[in-house]
Design a protein around this motif. Sequence first.
Motif, PDB file in Angstrom:
ATOM      1  N   LYS A  33       0.972  -1.254  -0.013  1.00 39.63           N
ATOM      2  CA  LYS A  33       0.100  -0.014   0.151  1.00 39.63           C
ATOM      3  C   LYS A  33       0.773   1.440  -0.112  1.00 39.63           C
ATOM      4  N   PRO A  34       0.497   2.106  -0.945  1.00 36.38           N
ATOM      5  CA  PRO A  34       1.390   3.526  -0.718  1.00 36.38           C
ATOM      6  C   PRO A  34       1.575   4.030   0.578  1.00 36.38           C
ATOM      7  N   LEU A  35       2.686   4.988   0.657  1.00 36.36           N
ATOM      8  CA  LEU A  35       2.815   5.389   2.142  1.00 36.36           C
ATOM      9  C   LEU A  35       1.944   6.526   2.274  1.00 36.36           C
ATOM     10  N   TYR A  36       1.268   7.423   1.308  1.00 38.74           N
ATOM     11  CA  TYR A  36       0.482   8.208   1.808  1.00 38.74           C
ATOM     12  C   TYR A  36      -0.856   7.636   2.191  1.00 38.74           C
ATOM     13  N   GLU A  37      -1.218   6.650   1.646  1.00 40.47           N
ATOM     14  CA  GLU A  37      -2.501   5.955   2.040  1.00 40.47           C
ATOM     15  C   GLU A  37      -2.414   5.345   3.602  1.00 40.47           C
ATOM     16  N   GLN A  38      -1.299   4.846   3.675  1.00 39.92           N
ATOM     17  CA  GLN A  38      -0.828   4.445   5.133  1.00 39.92           C
ATOM     18  C   GLN A  38      -0.962   5.512   5.924  1.00 39.92           C
ATOM     19  N   LEU A  39      -0.510   6.600   5.875  1.00 44.11           N
ATOM     20  CA  LEU A  39      -0.666   7.851   6.623  1.00 44.11           C
ATOM     21  C   LEU A  39      -1.901   8.418   6.790  1.00 44.11           C
ATOM     22  N   GLU A  40      -2.765   8.327   5.668  1.00 46.92           N
ATOM     23  CA  GLU A  40      -4.257   8.830   5.904  1.00 46.92           C
ATOM     24  C   GLU A  40      -4.735   7.548   6.731  1.00 46.92           C
ATOM     25  N   ASN A  41      -4.845   6.294   6.658  1.00 48.78           N
ATOM     26  CA  ASN A  41      -5.259   5.405   7.784  1.00 48.78           C
ATOM     27  C   ASN A  41      -4.916   5.912   9.077  1.00 48.78           C
ATOM     28  N   GLU A  42      -3.612   6.077   9.274  1.00 53.04           N
ATOM     29  CA  GLU A  42      -2.895   6.457  10.590  1.00 53.04           C
ATOM     30  C   GLU A  42      -3.895   7.516  11.176  1.00 53.04           C
ATOM     31  N   ILE A  43      -4.183   8.766  10.184  1.00 50.47           N
ATOM     32  CA  ILE A  43      -4.479   9.974  10.843  1.00 50.47           C
ATOM     33  C   ILE A  43      -6.024   9.514  11.215  1.00 50.47           C
ATOM     34  N   ARG A  44      -6.690   8.534  10.208  1.00 48.80           N
ATOM     35  CA  ARG A  44      -8.261   8.523  10.498  1.00 48.80           C
ATOM     36  C   ARG A  44      -8.243   7.793  11.901  1.00 48.80           C
ATOM     37  N   ASN A  45      -7.434   6.989  11.850  1.00 48.20           N
ATOM     38  CA  ASN A  45      -7.389   6.182  13.309  1.00 48.20           C
ATOM     39  C   ASN A  45      -7.359   6.791  14.563  1.00 48.20           C
TER      40      ASN A  45
ATOM     41  N   LYS B 230     -10.037  16.656   1.482  1.00 46.91           N
ATOM     42  CA  LYS B 230     -11.243  16.390   0.260  1.00 46.91           C
ATOM     43  C   LYS B 230     -11.997  15.611   0.775  1.00 46.91           C
ATOM     44  N   ASP B 231     -11.898  14.671   1.929  1.00 42.40           N
ATOM     45  CA  ASP B 231     -12.763  13.621   2.530  1.00 42.40           C
ATOM     46  C   ASP B 231     -13.607  14.447   3.339  1.00 42.40           C
ATOM     47  N   GLY B 232     -13.246  15.665   3.631  1.00 42.97           N
ATOM     48  CA  GLY B 232     -13.822  16.444   4.777  1.00 42.97           C
ATOM     49  C   GLY B 232     -13.689  16.106   6.131  1.00 42.97           C
ATOM     50  N   LEU B 233     -12.284  15.223   6.403  1.00 45.39           N
ATOM     51  CA  LEU B 233     -12.290  15.110   7.739  1.00 45.39           C
ATOM     52  C   LEU B 233     -11.081  16.134   8.268  1.00 45.39           C
ATOM     53  N   LEU B 234     -10.442  16.862   7.450  1.00 42.96           N
ATOM     54  CA  LEU B 234      -9.599  17.729   7.914  1.00 42.96           C
ATOM     55  C   LEU B 234      -9.716  19.146   7.239  1.00 42.96           C
ATOM     56  N   GLU B 235      -9.245  20.228   7.871  1.00 39.95           N
ATOM     57  CA  GLU B 235      -9.202  21.720   7.157  1.00 39.95           C
ATOM     58  C   GLU B 235      -7.842  22.218   7.425  1.00 39.95           C
ATOM     59  N   LYS B 236      -7.444  23.167   6.557  1.00 42.70           N
ATOM     60  CA  LYS B 236      -6.384  23.907   6.512  1.00 42.70           C
ATOM     61  C   LYS B 236      -6.705  25.184   7.002  1.00 42.70           C
ATOM     62  N   LYS B 237      -6.066  25.827   7.966  1.00 41.20           N
ATOM     63  CA  LYS B 237      -6.128  27.221   8.474  1.00 41.20           C
ATOM     64  C   LYS B 237      -4.802  27.992   8.174  1.00 41.20           C
ATOM     65  N   GLN B 238      -4.983  29.211   7.239  1.00 43.12           N
ATOM     66  CA  GLN B 238      -3.937  29.956   6.828  1.00 43.12           C
ATOM     67  C   GLN B 238      -3.160  30.312   7.992  1.00 43.12           C
ATOM     68  N   GLY B 239      -1.842  30.058   8.017  1.00 42.66           N
ATOM     69  CA  GLY B 239      -1.026  30.313   9.161  1.00 42.66           C
ATOM     70  C   GLY B 239      -0.925  29.612  10.588  1.00 42.66           C
ATOM     71  N   LYS B 240      -2.052  28.775  10.546  1.00 42.38           N
ATOM     72  CA  LYS B 240      -2.230  28.178  11.953  1.00 42.38           C
ATOM     73  C   LYS B 240      -1.984  26.527  11.935  1.00 42.38           C
ATOM     74  N   GLY B 241      -2.252  26.135  10.762  1.00 42.85           N
ATOM     75  CA  GLY B 241      -1.840  24.490  10.576  1.00 42.85           C
ATOM     76  C   GLY B 241      -3.058  23.768   9.861  1.00 42.85           C
ATOM     77  N   THR B 242      -3.168  22.635  10.437  1.00 40.10           N
ATOM     78  CA  THR B 242      -4.308  21.569   9.775  1.00 40.10           C
ATOM     79  C   THR B 242      -4.971  21.159  11.015  1.00 40.10           C
ATOM     80  N   PHE B 243      -6.372  21.089  10.963  1.00 36.12           N
ATOM     81  CA  PHE B 243      -7.272  20.912  12.126  1.00 36.12           C
ATOM     82  C   PHE B 243      -8.135  19.830  11.712  1.00 36.12           C
ATOM     83  N   VAL B 244      -8.551  18.981  12.717  1.00 43.02           N
ATOM     84  CA  VAL B 244      -9.836  18.017  12.387  1.00 43.02           C
ATOM     85  C   VAL B 244     -10.905  18.821  12.237  1.00 43.02           C
ATOM     86  N   LYS B 245     -11.512  18.643  11.254  1.00 47.84           N
ATOM     87  CA  LYS B 245     -13.016  19.538  10.674  1.00 47.84           C
ATOM     88  C   LYS B 245     -14.085  18.964  11.654  1.00 47.84           C
TER      89      LYS B 245
END
Length: 254
Positions: free
Chosen positions: A8-20, A59-74
């Motif tokens: 499985k591609p590394l980016y998909e593994q990381l996606e699953n890790e964050i989802r978990n 894109k899946d709606g789980l995370l959102e990026k906020k300019q200058g602040k980082g990435t947050f769980v939506k």
Amino acid sequence: MVLPDIPKPLYEQLENEIRNHIISGDYSYGKKIPSEKTLMEKFGISRVTVRKAIDNLCKDGLLEKKQGKGTFVKSVKIKDRLDSIHGFTDSLNKNGRWPRKIIIEKSYKSPDERIRRELKIDADELIIYLKRVLLDGGSPYMIDESFYSAKKFPGLFDKINNKSSTYKLLEQDYQTCLAKSYKEISIVVADKLVQEELNCSIDEPLFYIHKIVYDVDDNPVQVSNMKVLGTRVTYSIESIEGSSYMNHTVDPQS
């Protein structure tokens, strides 16, 4: 865990890790996830891989990026139907979300008159009382108090735990086919106890739902009282009038 030697591609593994982490509540709704640099160092992967995983989750709606602040769980409102007999867990599972349940109290009790009447049990019968808090993404959103006949469902008390679905236990272990439910819904505000249990503010609007579930023979199976954060849940009702369909949304703050 991200492993470079599996297909499985590394980016998909990381996606699953964050989802978990979101499902378990390690990354709760509205909270910031680790930075790209932290994820790169933790998993030994490139910035391109990290960004692709994060972009896909956005894109899946789980995370959102906020300019200058980082990435947050939506923080996304839970959508449920008032005209469904299924429990919250089943409704969320169908939408790819996996809530957690924590039992606050499980005990045998003598029912009050209303519960006795609605369950159609004798005055000297005991009930199984179950109080749980439900969490989605690590954040509590509902207090559920449920009542069952201890006589009708012997052994159910010991089968109920934080991972079990009570409806599935009733269907599989007691051959009880759930057929319909009756619900009363009103708007209340949080008191001090609910504030502590749901981590909300005093006087926050809540859905209060009183529900009775029946089997195919029209026998009552469960009575429950639910207090649900209005900021976290949207209810819909689909009704038929002639050949047209109408979808009604209930919002306690409107």
